[in-house]
Design an enzyme around this catalytic site. Structure first.
Site, PDB file in Angstrom:
ATOM      1  NE  ARG A   1       7.648   2.197  15.384  1.00 42.85           N
ATOM      2  CZ  ARG A   1       8.102   3.418  15.645  1.00 42.85           C
ATOM      3  NH1 ARG A   1       8.556   4.187  14.671  1.00 42.85           N
ATOM      4  NH2 ARG A   1       8.133   3.860  16.893  1.00 42.85           N
TER       5      ARG A   1
ATOM      6  CE1 TYR B   1      -3.384   2.799   1.601  1.00 39.22           C
ATOM      7  CE2 TYR B   1      -4.492   0.950   0.537  1.00 39.22           C
ATOM      8  CZ  TYR B   1      -4.514   2.234   1.045  1.00 39.22           C
ATOM      9  OH  TYR B   1      -5.674   2.964   0.989  1.00 39.22           O
TER      10      TYR B   1
ATOM     11  CB  CYS C   1       3.072   0.241   5.718  1.00 36.43           C
ATOM     12  SG  CYS C   1       3.263   1.837   6.525  1.00 36.43           S
ATOM     13  CB  VAL C   2      -2.072   0.014   8.639  1.00 39.46           C
ATOM     14  CG1 VAL C   2      -3.474   0.626   8.654  1.00 39.46           C
ATOM     15  CG2 VAL C   2      -2.125  -1.412   8.077  1.00 39.46           C
ATOM     16  CB  ILE C   3      -0.209   5.536   7.449  1.00 41.51           C
ATOM     17  CG1 ILE C   3       1.165   4.897   7.179  1.00 41.51           C
ATOM     18  CG2 ILE C   3      -0.062   6.935   8.023  1.00 41.51           C
ATOM     19  CD1 ILE C   3       2.030   5.670   6.191  1.00 41.51           C
TER      20      ILE C   3
ATOM     21  CG  ASN D   1       1.414  -9.144  12.081  1.00 45.43           C
ATOM     22  OD1 ASN D   1       1.725  -8.412  11.146  1.00 45.43           O
ATOM     23  ND2 ASN D   1       0.253  -9.082  12.689  1.00 45.43           N
TER      24      ASN D   1
ATOM     25  CB  ALA E   1      -3.045  -4.495   6.141  1.00 50.59           C
ATOM     26  CG  LEU E   2      -8.574  -4.978   5.961  1.00 53.49           C
ATOM     27  CD1 LEU E   2      -9.880  -4.301   5.556  1.00 53.49           C
ATOM     28  CD2 LEU E   2      -8.728  -5.652   7.323  1.00 53.49           C
TER      29      LEU E   2
ATOM     30  CG  HIS F   1     -10.972   1.826   6.697  1.00 56.79           C
ATOM     31  ND1 HIS F   1     -10.067   1.640   5.677  1.00 56.79           N
ATOM     32  CD2 HIS F   1     -11.758   0.725   6.704  1.00 56.79           C
ATOM     33  CE1 HIS F   1     -10.287   0.478   5.102  1.00 56.79           C
ATOM     34  NE2 HIS F   1     -11.309  -0.102   5.705  1.00 56.79           N
TER      35      HIS F   1
END
Ligand SMILES: Nc1c(NC[C@H](O)[C@H](O)[C@H](O)CO)[nH]c(=O)[nH]c1=O
Ligand SMILES: CC(=O)[C@@H](O)COP(=O)(O)O
Length: 167
Positions: A129, A28, A83-85, A115, A59-60, A91
């Site tokens: 990270r 993403y 990577c989820v921002i 994970n 990610a889903l 959401h």
């Protein structure tokens, strides 16, 4: 980057049979996940493991891909990367919580999964990270998957004094 900031330890050496990992990445934010993939590949190579890679949209979809792969019984372990921002809506919570919970459930069903899906407030946190020379969370996720593979193999071989047990 001091190794002390990379919060993982490599599994004990000595996989007698080749280990096959599948890296499932949600690019993403591709510049960030490319670092995660590089870190995961570095740890896999250091442990003599093979690593295939597949991409999913977000990610889903990572746990779904792992579930599909597990049914093929082709891989010993999985590395989940993404990577989820946080954005403007709730959401973010859905994506973080549902992807991590699904991965945990797959693990409880016997899949060896590390994970490495980052859940962060901004790009700066993500880069710190993801970078291999930084916290190398992709490497940490690969190490976690390999640790579980080693644990599963040692127990399957009846070795309860090996990895995971202390005399
Ligand atoms: N906002 C982010 C997403 N969102 C997409 C979802 O993961 C999913 O692909 C979509 O809802 C379709 O099912 N995914 C990320 O990996 N990172 C994000 O920041
Ligand atoms: C983590 C997300 O789903 C997020 O990036 C989506 O952004 P928004 O909440 O502004 O729609």
């Amino acid at each position: 980057m001091a190794a002390s900031e990379q919060h993982y330890t490599l599994p004990l050496p000595g996989f007698s049979k080749p280990v096959r990992l599948l890296i499932v990445v949600a690019p993403y934010y591709k510049d960030i996940t490319d670092q995660l993939v590089a870190g995961a590949r570095g740890v896999a190579a250091a442990c003599g493991a093979e690593a295939d890679l597949v991409e999913v949209p977000g990610a889903l979809e990572v746990p779904t891909a792992i579930g599909l792969a597990e049914r093929m019984a082709k891989y010993d372990g999985y590395v989940a990367l993404g990577c989820v921002i946080r954005g403007e809506t709730t959401h973010y919570e859905t994506v973080c919580n549902d992807s991590s919970r699904a991965i945990t459930l797959l693990g409880l069903q016997g899949a060896c999964i590390g994970n490495g899906i980052l859940t962060v407030e901004n790009r700066g946190q993500a880069l710190a990270r993801a970078e291999v020379a930084g916290q190398n969370k992709g490497g940490g996720a690969a190490a976690a998957a390999l640790h579980l593979v080693a644990l599963a193999r040692s127990w399957a071989a009846g070795d309860t004094k090996g990895i995971g047990f202390r005399a």
